[in-house]
Motif scaffolding. Sequence first.
Motif, PDB file in Angstrom:
ATOM      1  N   ARG A   1       0.651  -1.254  -0.013  1.00 56.99           N
ATOM      2  CA  ARG A   1       0.141   0.037  -0.008  1.00 56.99           C
ATOM      3  C   ARG A   1       0.942   1.140  -0.044  1.00 56.99           C
ATOM      4  NH1 ARG A   1      -3.592   0.159   4.580  1.00 56.99           N
ATOM      5  NH2 ARG A   1      -2.814  -2.046   5.293  1.00 56.99           N
ATOM      6  N   CYS A   2       2.040   1.143   1.070  1.00 56.73           N
ATOM      7  CA  CYS A   2       2.861   2.352   0.838  1.00 56.73           C
ATOM      8  C   CYS A   2       3.664   2.398  -0.476  1.00 56.73           C
ATOM      9  CB  CYS A   2       3.903   2.192   2.047  1.00 56.73           C
ATOM     10  SG  CYS A   2       3.134   2.595   3.633  1.00 56.73           S
ATOM     11  N   ARG A   3       3.867   1.416  -1.022  1.00 56.84           N
ATOM     12  CA  ARG A   3       4.710   1.661  -2.230  1.00 56.84           C
ATOM     13  C   ARG A   3       3.650   2.206  -3.376  1.00 56.84           C
ATOM     14  NH1 ARG A   3       9.310  -0.257  -4.681  1.00 56.84           N
ATOM     15  NH2 ARG A   3       8.139  -1.504  -6.427  1.00 56.84           N
ATOM     16  N   ARG A   4       2.295   1.948  -3.300  1.00 55.70           N
ATOM     17  CA  ARG A   4       1.504   2.648  -4.173  1.00 55.70           C
ATOM     18  C   ARG A   4       1.311   4.096  -3.968  1.00 55.70           C
ATOM     19  NH1 ARG A   4      -3.511  -0.381  -3.395  1.00 55.70           N
ATOM     20  NH2 ARG A   4      -2.155  -2.026  -2.574  1.00 55.70           N
ATOM     21  N   LYS A   5       1.045   4.284  -2.400  1.00 61.53           N
ATOM     22  CA  LYS A   5       0.615   5.519  -2.198  1.00 61.53           C
ATOM     23  C   LYS A   5       1.854   6.807  -2.185  1.00 61.53           C
ATOM     24  CE  LYS A   5      -0.911   7.949   2.217  1.00 61.53           C
ATOM     25  NZ  LYS A   5      -1.080   7.372   3.691  1.00 61.53           N
ATOM     26  N   TYR A   6       3.072   6.141  -2.042  1.00 62.93           N
ATOM     27  CA  TYR A   6       4.123   7.059  -2.027  1.00 62.93           C
ATOM     28  C   TYR A   6       5.021   7.140  -3.432  1.00 62.93           C
ATOM     29  CZ  TYR A   6       3.089   7.995   2.694  1.00 62.93           C
ATOM     30  OH  TYR A   6       2.373   8.324   3.823  1.00 62.93           O
ATOM     31  N   GLY A   7       4.092   6.486  -4.463  1.00 66.06           N
ATOM     32  CA  GLY A   7       4.791   6.421  -5.751  1.00 66.06           C
ATOM     33  C   GLY A   7       6.405   5.561  -5.868  1.00 66.06           C
ATOM     34  N   ALA A   8       6.165   4.731  -5.182  1.00 66.77           N
ATOM     35  CA  ALA A   8       7.767   3.860  -5.328  1.00 66.77           C
ATOM     36  C   ALA A   8       7.337   2.656  -6.432  1.00 66.77           C
ATOM     37  CB  ALA A   8       7.959   3.062  -3.989  1.00 66.77           C
ATOM     38  N   ILE A   9       6.203   2.530  -6.989  1.00 66.62           N
ATOM     39  CA  ILE A   9       6.000   1.502  -8.113  1.00 66.62           C
ATOM     40  C   ILE A   9       6.637   1.919  -9.352  1.00 66.62           C
ATOM     41  CG2 ILE A   9       4.397   0.093  -9.139  1.00 66.62           C
ATOM     42  CD1 ILE A   9       2.850  -0.280  -6.760  1.00 66.62           C
ATOM     43  N   GLY A  10       7.383   1.137  -9.924  1.00 67.95           N
ATOM     44  CA  GLY A  10       7.753   1.629 -11.131  1.00 67.95           C
ATOM     45  C   GLY A  10       8.986   2.625 -11.063  1.00 67.95           C
ATOM     46  N   ASN A  11       9.480   2.945  -9.770  1.00 66.12           N
ATOM     47  CA  ASN A  11      10.482   3.847  -9.556  1.00 66.12           C
ATOM     48  C   ASN A  11      11.722   3.055  -8.822  1.00 66.12           C
ATOM     49  OD1 ASN A  11       9.516   5.966 -10.890  1.00 66.12           O
ATOM     50  ND2 ASN A  11       8.056   6.480  -9.220  1.00 66.12           N
ATOM     51  N   PHE A  12      11.249   2.642  -7.750  1.00 67.25           N
ATOM     52  CA  PHE A  12      12.034   1.710  -7.130  1.00 67.25           C
ATOM     53  C   PHE A  12      11.849   0.091  -7.070  1.00 67.25           C
ATOM     54  CE2 PHE A  12      12.067   5.648  -4.442  1.00 67.25           C
ATOM     55  CZ  PHE A  12      13.498   5.755  -4.217  1.00 67.25           C
ATOM     56  N   MET A  13      12.889  -0.488  -7.261  1.00 66.62           N
ATOM     57  CA  MET A  13      12.656  -2.162  -7.452  1.00 66.62           C
ATOM     58  C   MET A  13      11.949  -2.482  -6.179  1.00 66.62           C
ATOM     59  SD  MET A  13      15.670  -4.670  -8.236  1.00 66.62           S
ATOM     60  CE  MET A  13      15.940  -4.214  -9.915  1.00 66.62           C
ATOM     61  N   SER A  14      11.077  -3.403  -6.274  1.00 63.88           N
ATOM     62  CA  SER A  14      10.425  -3.955  -5.020  1.00 63.88           C
ATOM     63  C   SER A  14      11.338  -4.796  -4.127  1.00 63.88           C
ATOM     64  CB  SER A  14       9.102  -4.728  -5.540  1.00 63.88           C
ATOM     65  OG  SER A  14       9.128  -6.216  -5.189  1.00 63.88           O
ATOM     66  N   VAL A  15      11.215  -4.988  -2.978  1.00 67.04           N
ATOM     67  CA  VAL A  15      12.085  -5.392  -2.040  1.00 67.04           C
ATOM     68  C   VAL A  15      12.283  -7.022  -2.437  1.00 67.04           C
ATOM     69  CG1 VAL A  15      10.185  -6.133  -0.207  1.00 67.04           C
ATOM     70  CG2 VAL A  15      12.783  -5.820   0.257  1.00 67.04           C
ATOM     71  N   TYR A  16      11.343  -7.855  -2.942  1.00 69.23           N
ATOM     72  CA  TYR A  16      11.430  -9.241  -3.158  1.00 69.23           C
ATOM     73  C   TYR A  16      12.548  -9.402  -4.182  1.00 69.23           C
ATOM     74  CZ  TYR A  16      11.562 -13.631  -5.117  1.00 69.23           C
ATOM     75  OH  TYR A  16      12.083 -15.091  -5.792  1.00 69.23           O
ATOM     76  N   TYR A  17      12.612  -8.501  -5.518  1.00 69.83           N
ATOM     77  CA  TYR A  17      13.475  -8.283  -6.416  1.00 69.83           C
ATOM     78  C   TYR A  17      14.904  -7.868  -6.028  1.00 69.83           C
ATOM     79  CZ  TYR A  17      10.091 -10.258  -9.445  1.00 69.83           C
ATOM     80  OH  TYR A  17       9.161 -10.959  -9.824  1.00 69.83           O
ATOM     81  N   LYS A  18      14.929  -6.890  -5.335  1.00 68.49           N
ATOM     82  CA  LYS A  18      16.064  -6.135  -4.892  1.00 68.49           C
ATOM     83  C   LYS A  18      17.125  -7.537  -3.959  1.00 68.49           C
ATOM     84  CE  LYS A  18      17.982  -2.415  -3.102  1.00 68.49           C
ATOM     85  NZ  LYS A  18      17.759  -0.759  -2.518  1.00 68.49           N
ATOM     86  N   CYS A  19      16.015  -8.358  -3.372  1.00 69.86           N
ATOM     87  CA  CYS A  19      17.041  -9.275  -2.630  1.00 69.86           C
ATOM     88  C   CYS A  19      17.158 -10.901  -3.262  1.00 69.86           C
ATOM     89  CB  CYS A  19      16.248  -9.699  -1.143  1.00 69.86           C
ATOM     90  SG  CYS A  19      15.802  -8.199  -0.194  1.00 69.86           S
ATOM     91  N   LYS A  20      16.546 -11.004  -4.229  1.00 70.07           N
ATOM     92  CA  LYS A  20      16.535 -11.998  -4.871  1.00 70.07           C
ATOM     93  C   LYS A  20      17.921 -12.433  -5.518  1.00 70.07           C
ATOM     94  CE  LYS A  20      14.690 -14.010  -9.067  1.00 70.07           C
ATOM     95  NZ  LYS A  20      14.224 -13.580 -10.190  1.00 70.07           N
ATOM     96  N   LYS A  21      18.174 -13.836  -5.502  1.00 72.15           N
ATOM     97  CA  LYS A  21      19.649 -14.075  -5.539  1.00 72.15           C
ATOM     98  C   LYS A  21      19.717 -13.989  -7.198  1.00 72.15           C
ATOM     99  CE  LYS A  21      22.093 -18.606  -5.712  1.00 72.15           C
ATOM    100  NZ  LYS A  21      22.076 -19.817  -5.060  1.00 72.15           N
ATOM    101  N   GLY A  22      20.755 -14.010  -7.741  1.00 73.91           N
ATOM    102  CA  GLY A  22      21.006 -13.996  -9.213  1.00 73.91           C
ATOM    103  C   GLY A  22      20.756 -12.645  -9.902  1.00 73.91           C
ATOM    104  N   LYS A  23      20.957 -12.610 -11.380  1.00 76.31           N
ATOM    105  CA  LYS A  23      21.065 -11.465 -11.945  1.00 76.31           C
ATOM    106  C   LYS A  23      19.299 -11.129 -12.357  1.00 76.31           C
ATOM    107  CE  LYS A  23      23.090  -9.826 -16.110  1.00 76.31           C
ATOM    108  NZ  LYS A  23      24.081 -10.110 -17.050  1.00 76.31           N
TER     109      LYS A  23
END
Length: 564
Positions: free
Chosen positions: A517-539
């Motif tokens: 909800r905060c990702r949507r509300k504060y305009g993070a979607i499409g601008n910051f990578m989501s936390v799962y993808y940021k932490c995921k192993k591999g390229k």
Amino acid sequence: MSDLMEEPLRPKRKKVFVDYLVQFRWIVVIFLVLPVSFALYFMIYLGDVRSELKSFKRRQMEHDENVEKVVTRLRSRDPRKDGLLCTARKPYIAVSLRNADYKRARHFQVDLSSFRNILDIDREKMTAIIEPLVTMGQITRVTVPMNLSLAVVAEFDDLTVGGLINGYGIEGSSHIYGLFSDTVVSMKLVLADGLVVRATKDNEYSDLFYTVPWSQGTLGFLVSAEIKLIPVKEYMKLTYNPSRGTLQELAQAYADSFAPRDGDPAKIPDFVEGMIYSPIEGVMMTGVYASKEEAKMTGNVINNQGWWFKPWFYQHAQTALKRGEFIEYIPTRDYYHRHTRSIYWEGKLILPFSDQWWFRWGFGWLMPPKISLLKATQGDKIRNYYHDMHIIQDLLVPLHKVGDVLEFIHRETEVYPLWLCPHRLFVLPVNTMIKPEIGFEVHNRQGDTPYAQMFTDVGVYYAPGPVLRGEVFDGCQAAKNIEEWLIQNHGYQPQYAVSELTEKNFWRMFDGDLYERCRRKYGAIGNFMSVYYKCKKGKKTEKEVLEAEQAIAEVAELAELEDQ
Ligand SMILES: *[C@@H]1O[C@H](CO)[C@@H](O)[C@H](O)[C@H]1NC(C)=O
């Protein structure tokens, strides 16, 4: 020992080329990494000194200018063309063990490297205002001589305030104060569109305040934080208490060391940590702050643990198993950073002889190698080897499950020593990513209070027993088993670790409701990578990330339509 603990039989493993690379890695470390680390540490130290020479007012002025630069940079970005946002920090600089593969996706860099100053220390309010790149070593060097300290000081010198807030941070006082982020009073963030906001527990941005921890910087750029200070004394009076028994009994001895069964607050120490050295032996350490006068009284033993030639702290503590219980006074700052020189016990794997007296006396002052440089010089082969042959995980579990998790870790990995550090998990007014077990308060278990459940961080950092014995070991499978165990047992895995979690399981472990909800509300979607993808192993490619983001956005839109 129960059947549950029986380790599986494993066949011997054939040595391969990369085994020799790892075996002789110390040559690179000694002749390249250590000297360069030392030079880097020295330069960083000079930078800290230069920062200290400026007045708080001057630092605040520069801070305001630097925030303005970040805002300008963000406003110059075209989200459709320029890719996702990330900091300009080189991936290998971070202390975290997973390589920051997310930076390989196309991205728009924002330079935050000048945010490395302590902006204010307020003795009246008992808070410090700190920029995100300030390290633990830097902050304790300033506050401890003032008889002050952050309520939670992570042990490793190199850890930064930003990392500890956006991720997680813990230390031996967390059984009182909670995780590092629980000691934050307010945060200043720059959102994706360049809006600068100050978030606190109870202002209009309180939802953001509660979701930044564990978000890994995927909601906005943290540019400063106001953090709680506590009064401290010059020494830590530390009691080393040896313990023998089954893993369940060791877990009980550990719980008894800091969580009195009668709940009497006078018996709660200022500091606590437990070391499990084998399936039948551990040492529990409890500390209380002590004044210089007390420490210097005749008959008291002072241990200046910070000197470079001192035996490594975890090995020193282990001597309690032979000597029996003993008490020492350790200078407070030395105590805070007791595990730095040996990188907990990882130093032994990187430089097998670095705990020997001749190395400590001759070269101990060069330690520790900078983790960032170790990562920069390891190459993919060694890195993958470590993923398979080596475990670095913290398991955050409810205190009443520590015995079970010790048995489980023994069966899966046989890693010793293990580190035990308790922390409170507070009941918060909103659904944060991690939270206590539902209904925990009705059980009234040891260490729990109506407002917080006691958890424990079980640090599993070393080569597993089978690897040391030259047997087959599947590190990926072990990590998967550990993660599944955590999900089943209301445990959490900090995201700095190498994770094998699928996206679905990631959100089984963490509560993503408020975060999304905060990702949507504060305009993070499409601008910051989501936390799962940021932490995921591999390229990960930008396409992969954007597609996932798109899917999330669509689901969110549907949910909103249904709400109406
Ligand atoms: C810190 O506390 C000690 C007493 O334990 C005192 O002597 C010393 O002056 C204090 N230092 C500062 C900077 O207040």
